[in-house]
Each structure stands twice: as C-alpha cells, then as structure tokens.
Design a protein around this motif. Structure first.
Motif, PDB file in Angstrom:
ATOM      1  N   SER A  71       0.678  -1.253   0.064  1.00 38.77           N
ATOM      2  CA  SER A  71       0.149  -0.090   0.015  1.00 38.77           C
ATOM      3  C   SER A  71       0.841   1.208  -0.033  1.00 38.77           C
ATOM      4  O   SER A  71       0.380   2.208  -0.592  1.00 38.77           O
ATOM      5  CB  SER A  71      -0.753  -0.022   1.203  1.00 38.77           C
ATOM      6  N   ALA A  74       2.368   1.466  -3.425  1.00 36.28           N
ATOM      7  CA  ALA A  74       1.081   2.241  -4.452  1.00 36.28           C
ATOM      8  C   ALA A  74       0.805   3.837  -4.134  1.00 36.28           C
ATOM      9  O   ALA A  74       0.739   4.273  -5.142  1.00 36.28           O
ATOM     10  CB  ALA A  74      -0.055   1.115  -4.288  1.00 36.28           C
ATOM     11  N   GLN A  77       3.600   5.866  -5.823  1.00 40.19           N
ATOM     12  CA  GLN A  77       3.415   5.671  -7.303  1.00 40.19           C
ATOM     13  C   GLN A  77       2.054   6.412  -7.728  1.00 40.19           C
ATOM     14  O   GLN A  77       2.221   7.235  -8.707  1.00 40.19           O
ATOM     15  CB  GLN A  77       3.261   4.345  -7.789  1.00 40.19           C
ATOM     16  N   ARG A  78       1.017   6.465  -6.960  1.00 34.14           N
ATOM     17  CA  ARG A  78       0.132   7.163  -7.186  1.00 34.14           C
ATOM     18  C   ARG A  78       0.219   8.717  -7.312  1.00 34.14           C
ATOM     19  O   ARG A  78      -0.282   9.397  -8.090  1.00 34.14           O
ATOM     20  CB  ARG A  78      -1.261   6.800  -6.515  1.00 34.14           C
ATOM     21  N   GLU A  98       0.616  -8.284  -3.696  1.00 31.10           N
ATOM     22  CA  GLU A  98      -0.432  -7.278  -3.283  1.00 31.10           C
ATOM     23  C   GLU A  98      -0.511  -6.089  -4.042  1.00 31.10           C
ATOM     24  O   GLU A  98      -1.420  -5.508  -4.289  1.00 31.10           O
ATOM     25  CB  GLU A  98      -0.323  -7.175  -1.739  1.00 31.10           C
ATOM     26  N   VAL A 100       0.461  -5.708  -7.191  1.00 27.45           N
ATOM     27  CA  VAL A 100      -0.433  -6.000  -8.484  1.00 27.45           C
ATOM     28  C   VAL A 100      -1.794  -5.993  -8.216  1.00 27.45           C
ATOM     29  O   VAL A 100      -2.733  -5.208  -9.046  1.00 27.45           O
ATOM     30  CB  VAL A 100      -0.108  -7.478  -9.058  1.00 27.45           C
ATOM     31  N   GLU A 101      -2.484  -6.430  -7.001  1.00 30.94           N
ATOM     32  CA  GLU A 101      -3.728  -6.189  -6.783  1.00 30.94           C
ATOM     33  C   GLU A 101      -4.267  -4.952  -6.489  1.00 30.94           C
ATOM     34  O   GLU A 101      -5.487  -4.776  -6.966  1.00 30.94           O
ATOM     35  CB  GLU A 101      -4.254  -7.347  -5.695  1.00 30.94           C
ATOM     36  N   LEU A 102      -3.406  -4.248  -6.251  1.00 29.68           N
ATOM     37  CA  LEU A 102      -3.837  -2.731  -5.884  1.00 29.68           C
ATOM     38  C   LEU A 102      -3.709  -1.941  -6.966  1.00 29.68           C
ATOM     39  O   LEU A 102      -3.870  -0.759  -7.095  1.00 29.68           O
ATOM     40  CB  LEU A 102      -2.685  -2.096  -4.753  1.00 29.68           C
ATOM     41  N   GLY A 103      -3.177  -2.272  -8.142  1.00 31.12           N
ATOM     42  CA  GLY A 103      -3.039  -1.747  -9.409  1.00 31.12           C
ATOM     43  C   GLY A 103      -1.634  -0.911  -9.505  1.00 31.12           C
ATOM     44  O   GLY A 103      -1.602   0.041 -10.361  1.00 31.12           O
ATOM     45  N   GLY A 104      -0.954  -1.443  -8.815  1.00 29.69           N
ATOM     46  CA  GLY A 104       0.411  -0.852  -8.816  1.00 29.69           C
ATOM     47  C   GLY A 104       1.453  -1.010 -10.110  1.00 29.69           C
ATOM     48  O   GLY A 104       0.933  -2.109 -10.830  1.00 29.69           O
ATOM     49  N   ASP A 105       2.307  -0.325 -10.379  1.00 31.78           N
ATOM     50  CA  ASP A 105       3.159  -0.425 -11.443  1.00 31.78           C
ATOM     51  C   ASP A 105       4.430  -1.078 -11.286  1.00 31.78           C
ATOM     52  O   ASP A 105       5.421  -0.618 -10.370  1.00 31.78           O
ATOM     53  CB  ASP A 105       3.418   0.940 -12.107  1.00 31.78           C
TER      54      ASP A 105
END
Length: 369
Positions: A71, A74, A77-78, A98, A100-105
C-alpha cells in the motif's frame, strides 16, 4: 542519484538515509510518526518532509513493516513522488503480489532486502555503515509477452543505492528469497527466542551459570517482538515448513537421549550414535556459513588472554598484536561471573600464534589454554 525519499525512518530507513546524505544525496524523510522523522533528521539523515508536489525524487525507499509495503509503494506511485520505488522489506513475494492487486506499476518498482540489521530498532540505532560489505538482495520482476518487467532505469538506481551504502548486490527470484530468509533469518530468530524463553522461569542460581555459548544462541532473542510479528506474518508458510523439519529432528534427538538413559547397552549405543550423527550434521552445516567478507570459512586458531574490565585493555591488545604484524581476524569476550575480568579469545591465522603469544607474554598479558 541526486535526490531520494525515505519513507519509514526506523533502523533500516534511517541507516540508508545516513549513508546517502553522507555522499551528497538530498534525502527527504517521512514517517507515520513525525517524531521518528524529526529524530532521523536531527541525526543528519536528511530533511523532514516529502518532496514538493510536481518535483519527484530520483528514488523512493519504502522502509515500512511488511504488512504495509504494497500500500505504501502504491501510494508513492499514485502521487508521483519518485521516478523509481524500491522497498527494503524482509519478505518479497507477498508484497509484490499485493501491489499487483492494488493496481501498482511493476515497471517502476523493485523489491529489495538488505541483509543487515541489529537487535535494536528505531532511528537512534541507525548507522551510516550498517550495510557495509553486506549482501543486498534485489528481486526484479521479469518481463513477459503480456507485461513488461522492472525498468532498467529503476534497476540502475537501486544498484547505485547499494553502491553508495557499501553493500553487495545479489539478484534473486522473490519467492526463492522468501524461502532462503525463512531458513537463515526467520527460523533462527524463533529458535533463539525458544531457547531464551526457557530462562524466563529458571532459578537465579541456574541463570548465573550462563556462559558465552548461551549468549551466542540467545543474542537475537533481544529483538523487538512487534517487529518480528510483522515479519513472520508476511512469511509464515516457509518458516512453518522449516520449523516442522526442526521439530522432526528434535523428536529424534529426544528419542536418542532417552536411549542414552536406558539400562539396555544396545539402546545406549544406538542413542549415542544418533546424537553423534546429529552433531556431525551440525558441523557440516556450520562449515557452510560464509566466513570473512563472504568468502569460504577459514580455519583460525585461538589465543586466549585474561583481561581486566578497565578502559584501554582492548586497545592495548590490538596495538600489541599490530606491533608484530598480526591481524586479529575475530574476537570473542567471555566475562567472568562476579569478577571484573574476563577471557578474550583472539582468532588469528595458525602461523601467527607463536608470534602473538610471545609478544603478549613479553608485554605482561596472562595467557590461558
């Protein structure tokens, strides 16, 4: 690397920040506990606060507990706080999945783990040389036909960080890393704690008999329990697998010791053979532990000196050894119970023993066998 953000100013994060700041990198410090970030800044680790909006740093170093790694990465990155992001957590496979599941790069993220630490935690325990000569594992994501892997730029930034910290890069698969640290770090921590726990209710007369052996075995049992719950919660499967194997060995050792206590001569002989086999397996495993500078273990001989607990004693011994060109390869000190004295074991190359013993006797030191 000109700028960096350290997110999490505990032992590892502050130590990395101290090393980077000492080499001219501008370091921003951020922590959920502002007091920890202020402490790290006061130590010279950098400047408290995140970089200004729209001014990303070259590299963000995420040094938070394993449960919060994904988290935190992520979030960095966000918000566009850095061109590249690495974490320094002790577990690698789970946090990456995890993320990847959070939409991280995954292209701008690289998992890492510096294999260095201390029993103490927090910024006050940090040192700029904590990572000197130590392995620093990198677990880059491999690209596939459908998804790119870790950017070369991020990998290069991580390698530069490791170089600035004086560590040695080691590239591994994330899950292989987790199995390896379960064996060489996480399980030993629990075993050390299990041995130390036997002392909690022991009689004071028993504890007073503690020598260097039990101090060696229980040294890491002084670590922060909350920190280790976080670590073990992120890698429970591999640790449980190894502990199950240890439990099997323990059951075999108990049976062998019961046989040694038997009135049956054949059982005693079998028990002795089983205990010896276990001890020899331990010899073989110990021989595989890397020696000085990560090289193959070397064989040293020991010169034992009786020393008093006064300022300057260690410096005198090192100076006396250095005066005849003898390098002290390792040192152990066993403190005498109830006396202001102890035994200092000096590990040296075998050929150096006669020279060292002669100079120490000439200069008034008392040697022991």
């Amino acid at each position: 690397m000109r700028t960096a953000l350290v997110l999490g100013t505990g032992l590892i994060g502050t130590s990395a920040a101290l090393a980077l700041s000492a080499r001219g990198v501008k370091v921003h410090l951020s922590d959920r506990d502002p007091e920890r970030a202020r402490t790290a800044a006061a130590l010279g680790a950098g400047t408290e606060g995140e970089p200004a909006p729209g001014s990303p740093v070259d590299l963000a170093i995420v040094a938070v507990p394993p449960a919060h790694l994904a988290s935190a990465v992520a979030d960095v990155q966000r918000r566009g706080l850095a061109r590249g992001v690495i974490d320094v957590g002790s577990v690698k496979g789970g946090p990456r999945r995890e993320l990847v599941e959070l939409g991280g790069d995954l292209t701008t993220y690289l998992g890492s783990h510096p294999m260095s630490g201390r029993e103490q935690s927090g910024p006050l325990a940090a040192t700029a040389d904590l990572f000197e000569g130590r392995p620093w594992v990198l677990t880059p994501t491999q690209g596939t036909d459908t998804a790119p892997g870790t950017d070369t730029e991020v990998l290069n930034l991580a390698l530069e960080l490791i170089a600035l910290c004086g560590a040695v890069p080691v590239v591994m698969d994330a899950d292989a890393h987790d199995r390896a640290v379960a064996l060489v770090s996480h399980t030993p921590q629990l075993l050390s704690s299990l041995v130390a726990a036997r002392l909690e209710e022991a009689a004071e007369t028993d504890v007073r008999l503690c020598g260097q052996g039990i101090r060696d075995v229980t040294r890491v049992a002084g670590s922060d329990p909350a920190m280790w719950v976080d670590i073990l919660s992120a890698n429970p499967g591999p640790v449980a697998d190894i502990l199950a194997e240890v439990a099997t060995d323990l059951q075999a050792a108990v049976r062998a010791l019961r046989e040694l206590d038997s009135a049956d001569e054949a059982k005693r002989a079998g028990g002795a053979a089983d205990v010896e086999a276990l001890l020899r397996r331990g010899n073989a495993g110990r021989a595989r532990v890397p020696g000085k500078h990560g090289q193959a273990p070397a064989t040293y001989e020991t010169v034992t000196v009786l020393i008093s607990d006064r300022p300057g004693q260690l410096a005198r011994i090192f100076a006396d050894a250095g005066s005849v060109g003898v390098n002290i390869e390792d040192v152990r000190i066993e403190h005498a119970t109830g006396q202001q004295a102890g035994r200092m074991q000096l590990m040296v190359e075998p050929g150096a023993v006669p020279v060292l013993e002669q100079v120490l006797r000439e200069r008034g030191w008392s040697l022991r066998q």
